[in-house]
Design a protein around this motif. Structure first.
Motif, PDB file in Angstrom:
ATOM      1  N   ARG A  42       4.412  23.914   1.006  1.00  0.00           N
ATOM      2  CA  ARG A  42       4.617  23.986  -0.233  1.00  0.00           C
ATOM      3  C   ARG A  42       5.575  22.975  -0.976  1.00  0.00           C
ATOM      4  O   ARG A  42       5.444  22.866  -2.411  1.00  0.00           O
ATOM      5  N   ASN A  43       6.073  22.348  -0.072  1.00  0.00           N
ATOM      6  CA  ASN A  43       7.394  21.302  -0.828  1.00  0.00           C
ATOM      7  C   ASN A  43       6.694  19.857  -0.763  1.00  0.00           C
ATOM      8  O   ASN A  43       6.050  19.636  -0.173  1.00  0.00           O
ATOM      9  N   SER A  44       7.268  19.282  -1.679  1.00  0.00           N
ATOM     10  CA  SER A  44       6.840  17.851  -2.175  1.00  0.00           C
ATOM     11  C   SER A  44       8.022  17.114  -1.706  1.00  0.00           C
ATOM     12  O   SER A  44       9.023  17.579  -1.421  1.00  0.00           O
TER      13      SER A  44
ATOM     14  N   VAL B 231       0.940  -1.114   0.094  1.00  0.00           N
ATOM     15  CA  VAL B 231       0.003   0.015  -0.061  1.00  0.00           C
ATOM     16  C   VAL B 231       0.909   1.257   0.009  1.00  0.00           C
ATOM     17  O   VAL B 231       1.833   1.365   0.706  1.00  0.00           O
ATOM     18  N   ARG B 232       0.507   2.147  -0.912  1.00  0.00           N
ATOM     19  CA  ARG B 232       1.292   3.369  -0.991  1.00  0.00           C
ATOM     20  C   ARG B 232       0.023   4.555  -0.704  1.00  0.00           C
ATOM     21  O   ARG B 232      -1.067   4.491  -1.040  1.00  0.00           O
ATOM     22  N   ILE B 233       0.551   5.719  -0.114  1.00  0.00           N
ATOM     23  CA  ILE B 233      -0.488   6.809  -0.036  1.00  0.00           C
ATOM     24  C   ILE B 233       0.161   8.053  -0.777  1.00  0.00           C
ATOM     25  O   ILE B 233       1.146   8.359  -0.734  1.00  0.00           O
ATOM     26  N   LEU B 234      -0.858   8.673  -1.405  1.00  0.00           N
ATOM     27  CA  LEU B 234      -0.875   9.952  -2.148  1.00  0.00           C
ATOM     28  C   LEU B 234      -1.440  11.015  -1.448  1.00  0.00           C
ATOM     29  O   LEU B 234      -2.752  10.973  -1.375  1.00  0.00           O
ATOM     30  N   THR B 235      -0.759  12.105  -0.820  1.00  0.00           N
ATOM     31  CA  THR B 235      -1.356  13.030  -0.058  1.00  0.00           C
ATOM     32  C   THR B 235      -0.929  14.351  -0.276  1.00  0.00           C
ATOM     33  O   THR B 235       0.087  14.652  -1.068  1.00  0.00           O
ATOM     34  N   LEU B 236      -1.418  15.292   0.499  1.00  0.00           N
ATOM     35  CA  LEU B 236      -0.969  16.858   0.404  1.00  0.00           C
ATOM     36  C   LEU B 236       0.209  17.240   1.923  1.00  0.00           C
ATOM     37  O   LEU B 236      -0.294  16.517   2.500  1.00  0.00           O
ATOM     38  N   SER B 237       1.182  17.738   1.194  1.00  0.00           N
ATOM     39  CA  SER B 237       2.140  18.182   2.283  1.00  0.00           C
ATOM     40  C   SER B 237       1.530  19.233   3.021  1.00  0.00           C
ATOM     41  O   SER B 237       0.453  19.955   2.727  1.00  0.00           O
TER      42      SER B 237
ATOM     43  N   PRO C 257     -12.979  23.230   6.653  1.00  0.00           N
ATOM     44  CA  PRO C 257     -12.047  22.978   7.879  1.00  0.00           C
ATOM     45  C   PRO C 257     -10.789  22.173   7.675  1.00  0.00           C
ATOM     46  O   PRO C 257     -10.877  21.154   7.257  1.00  0.00           O
ATOM     47  N   GLY C 258      -9.508  23.003   7.414  1.00  0.00           N
ATOM     48  CA  GLY C 258      -8.443  22.185   7.499  1.00  0.00           C
ATOM     49  C   GLY C 258      -8.067  21.944   5.881  1.00  0.00           C
ATOM     50  O   GLY C 258      -7.069  21.299   5.515  1.00  0.00           O
ATOM     51  N   ALA C 259      -9.064  22.417   5.080  1.00  0.00           N
ATOM     52  CA  ALA C 259      -8.600  22.131   3.539  1.00  0.00           C
ATOM     53  C   ALA C 259      -7.361  22.607   2.949  1.00  0.00           C
ATOM     54  O   ALA C 259      -7.002  23.809   3.417  1.00  0.00           O
ATOM     55  N   ARG C 260      -6.818  21.974   2.157  1.00  0.00           N
ATOM     56  CA  ARG C 260      -5.575  22.529   1.498  1.00  0.00           C
ATOM     57  C   ARG C 260      -5.810  22.023  -0.018  1.00  0.00           C
ATOM     58  O   ARG C 260      -6.326  21.329  -0.437  1.00  0.00           O
ATOM     59  N   LEU C 261      -5.142  23.044  -0.984  1.00  0.00           N
ATOM     60  CA  LEU C 261      -5.299  22.886  -2.358  1.00  0.00           C
ATOM     61  C   LEU C 261      -3.530  22.718  -2.979  1.00  0.00           C
ATOM     62  O   LEU C 261      -2.732  23.026  -2.317  1.00  0.00           O
ATOM     63  N   ARG C 262      -3.558  21.913  -3.765  1.00  0.00           N
ATOM     64  CA  ARG C 262      -2.271  21.383  -4.531  1.00  0.00           C
ATOM     65  C   ARG C 262      -1.514  22.468  -4.966  1.00  0.00           C
ATOM     66  O   ARG C 262      -2.399  23.229  -5.705  1.00  0.00           O
TER      67      ARG C 262
ATOM     68  N   SER D 186       1.298  21.943  -1.059  1.00  0.00           N
ATOM     69  CA  SER D 186       0.247  22.567  -0.736  1.00  0.00           C
ATOM     70  C   SER D 186       0.023  23.836  -0.114  1.00  0.00           C
ATOM     71  O   SER D 186       0.765  24.015   0.600  1.00  0.00           O
ATOM     72  N   VAL D 187      -1.296  24.672  -0.094  1.00  0.00           N
ATOM     73  CA  VAL D 187      -1.619  25.720   0.557  1.00  0.00           C
ATOM     74  C   VAL D 187      -2.776  25.629   1.302  1.00  0.00           C
ATOM     75  O   VAL D 187      -3.579  24.598   0.879  1.00  0.00           O
ATOM     76  N   ALA D 188      -2.950  26.172   2.363  1.00  0.00           N
ATOM     77  CA  ALA D 188      -4.234  26.234   3.432  1.00  0.00           C
ATOM     78  C   ALA D 188      -5.259  26.942   2.791  1.00  0.00           C
ATOM     79  O   ALA D 188      -5.069  28.124   2.388  1.00  0.00           O
ATOM     80  N   VAL D 189      -6.595  26.435   2.546  1.00  0.00           N
ATOM     81  CA  VAL D 189      -7.719  27.297   2.215  1.00  0.00           C
ATOM     82  C   VAL D 189      -8.837  26.711   2.920  1.00  0.00           C
ATOM     83  O   VAL D 189      -9.744  26.354   2.666  1.00  0.00           O
ATOM     84  N   GLY D 190      -8.405  27.061   4.303  1.00  0.00           N
ATOM     85  CA  GLY D 190      -9.554  26.828   5.389  1.00  0.00           C
ATOM     86  C   GLY D 190     -10.873  27.173   5.335  1.00  0.00           C
ATOM     87  O   GLY D 190     -11.720  26.992   5.955  1.00  0.00           O
ATOM     88  N   LEU D 191     -10.820  28.459   4.666  1.00  0.00           N
ATOM     89  CA  LEU D 191     -12.147  29.328   4.526  1.00  0.00           C
ATOM     90  C   LEU D 191     -13.109  28.299   3.785  1.00  0.00           C
ATOM     91  O   LEU D 191     -14.381  28.468   3.733  1.00  0.00           O
TER      92      LEU D 191
END
Length: 393
Positions: A44-46, A35-41, A65-70, A57-62
């Motif tokens: 901004r670093n991978s 099993v491998r996981i692909l997720t967001l940091s 809650p807790g959301a981030r965008l790649r 990724s960057v935070a977009v909590g608005l």
């Protein structure tokens, strides 16, 4: 099998999706799968480490809650996963990583399974000024995701019915998320609960109503504060364990109701490895939320041997067994009636505790992984049969 799980959230984030993914990965690996996981940091670093690929990724909590965008395109990292050659992709979120899951599944021509974790229509206050338009957007998003997957997995019949009402036509499987029962079965170390109670200045003779989870608007915690205020001074402590965007509002609400410690105690965020102790501090687990897809905290409380008193909700079907391991309520009068019943029968508390643990057995991580594995095998076989049919046409 080689299984790729994608999720916008993973360690070090703490929420129900992360818990579900970690438990699923561990149990699948114990069953011999890779099993491998692909997720967001969280930056901004991978990077990639120990089978987990983190994309910047960057935070977009608005938005949520807790959301981030790649932010990272992820070309190199995605190429590495494609070359690894998974047999199936299991997506856990509808946003950034879903698009990557879809891309990888299409390139390799393998099945894409998606778990729908969140009842987004209960979170419209985060992203839409209009509840009606927000719900319409959620239905549209849900149908779009379903159209691009081979099947959907949901934790309860409540969510299955919701998706069907949205117009989803993709096959939907009900698979309750599992928890690591071992964490919650173990009793706290001798003296630990007494020390925790002392540090919070909760008198020994107090009955503790405990709630564990995010302090957020959709959790309806104001209702618990109002119910506690209606019980008068002394005797009972409402213990709220966790942090979140609603804490200051809730503290102000408590003051407005005339509540102060030890009638209500805000414990704040606690280390994840101590959560079982916090459940066990409680005599009764309480929740007023109706926004849960499954509500892992309910099952965790039961696994810790703590009976529950929760607002009635479809997700509690087969979880709360009335009068045996807890109760559901629909109004304040029912809440108080059930609480009085619990307080008047201390000789039944151990029976209720044992009943709580028995129900929790149905939600073990082992069973969770077995059910997921069966779905993977079914989808791979169906996909291969379709490929063979197309090749012979």
């Amino acid at each position: 099998m080689k299984i790729l799980i994608t999720s916008d959230w993973y360690t070090p984030a703490v929420n129900g999706v992360v818990t579900s993914v970690k438990n699923l990965r561990r149990e699948l690996e114990q069953r011999g799968h890779e099993v491998r996981i692909l997720t967001l940091s969280q930056t901004r670093n991978s990077s990639a480490s120990e089978g987990v690929t983190y994309l910047g990724s960057v935070a977009v909590g608005l938005l949520y809650p807790g959301a981030r965008l790649r932010t990272a395109l992820g070309g190199k990292w995605i190429r590495d996963l494609v070359e690894w050659g998974p047999d199936i992709v299991h997506s856990q979120c509808e946003f950034s990583t879903f698009f990557l899951a879809r891309r990888i599944a299409e390139e390799l021509d393998i099945p894409l399974v998606h778990t729908y974790h969140t009842v987004y229509e209960d979170y419209t206050h985060y992203f839409s000024p209009s509840v009606r338009l927000g719900k319409k957007a959620v239905a549209t998003l849900s149908r779009w995701v379903a159209e691009h997957t081979d099947c959907m997995v949901v934790p309860t019949d409540k969510v299955r019915r919701l998706l069907l009402n949205y117009g989803v036509r993709t096959p939907v499987y009900v698979v309750p998320s599992g928890i690591d029962l071992r964490r919650f079965r173990a009793d706290a170390e001798p003296g630990q609960l007494a020390r925790m109670r002392s540090e919070l200045n909760i008198p020994e003779d107090r009955t503790i109503l405990v709630n564990v989870g995010r302090l957020a608007e959709e959790k309806n915690l104001e209702e618990l504060l109002r119910f506690r205020a209606g019980l008068g001074k002394g005797g009972i402590t409402l213990l709220l364990v966790g942090g979140g965007p609603w804490r200051e509002r809730l503290e102000a609400t408590a003051v407005g109701f005339g509540l102060s410690a030890p009638d209500v105690v805000f414990a704040g965020m606690v280390p994840p490895d101590t959560v079982a102790d916090w459940y066990q501090m409680g005599d009764l687990f309480v929740s007023a939320s109706t926004s849960e897809t499954q509500g892992l905290t309910y099952v965790e409380a039961l696994a810790a041997g703590v009976p529950a008193l929760c607002r009635a909700d479809e997700c509690l079907e087969n979880v709360i067994q009335e009068g045996e391991n807890g109760w559901q309520y629909e109004n304040e009068a029912q809440f108080r009636s059930h609480l009085e019943e619990f307080l008047s029968q201390p000789h039944h508390h151990e029976e209720m505790s044992q009943a709580a643990r028995r129900v929790a057995e149905e939600y073990s991580a082992e069973r969770f992984a077995q059910r997921a594995e069966a779905i993977y095998q079914e989808q791979i076989a169906r996909h291969q049969a379709l490929q063979a049919k197309q090749a012979s046409a």
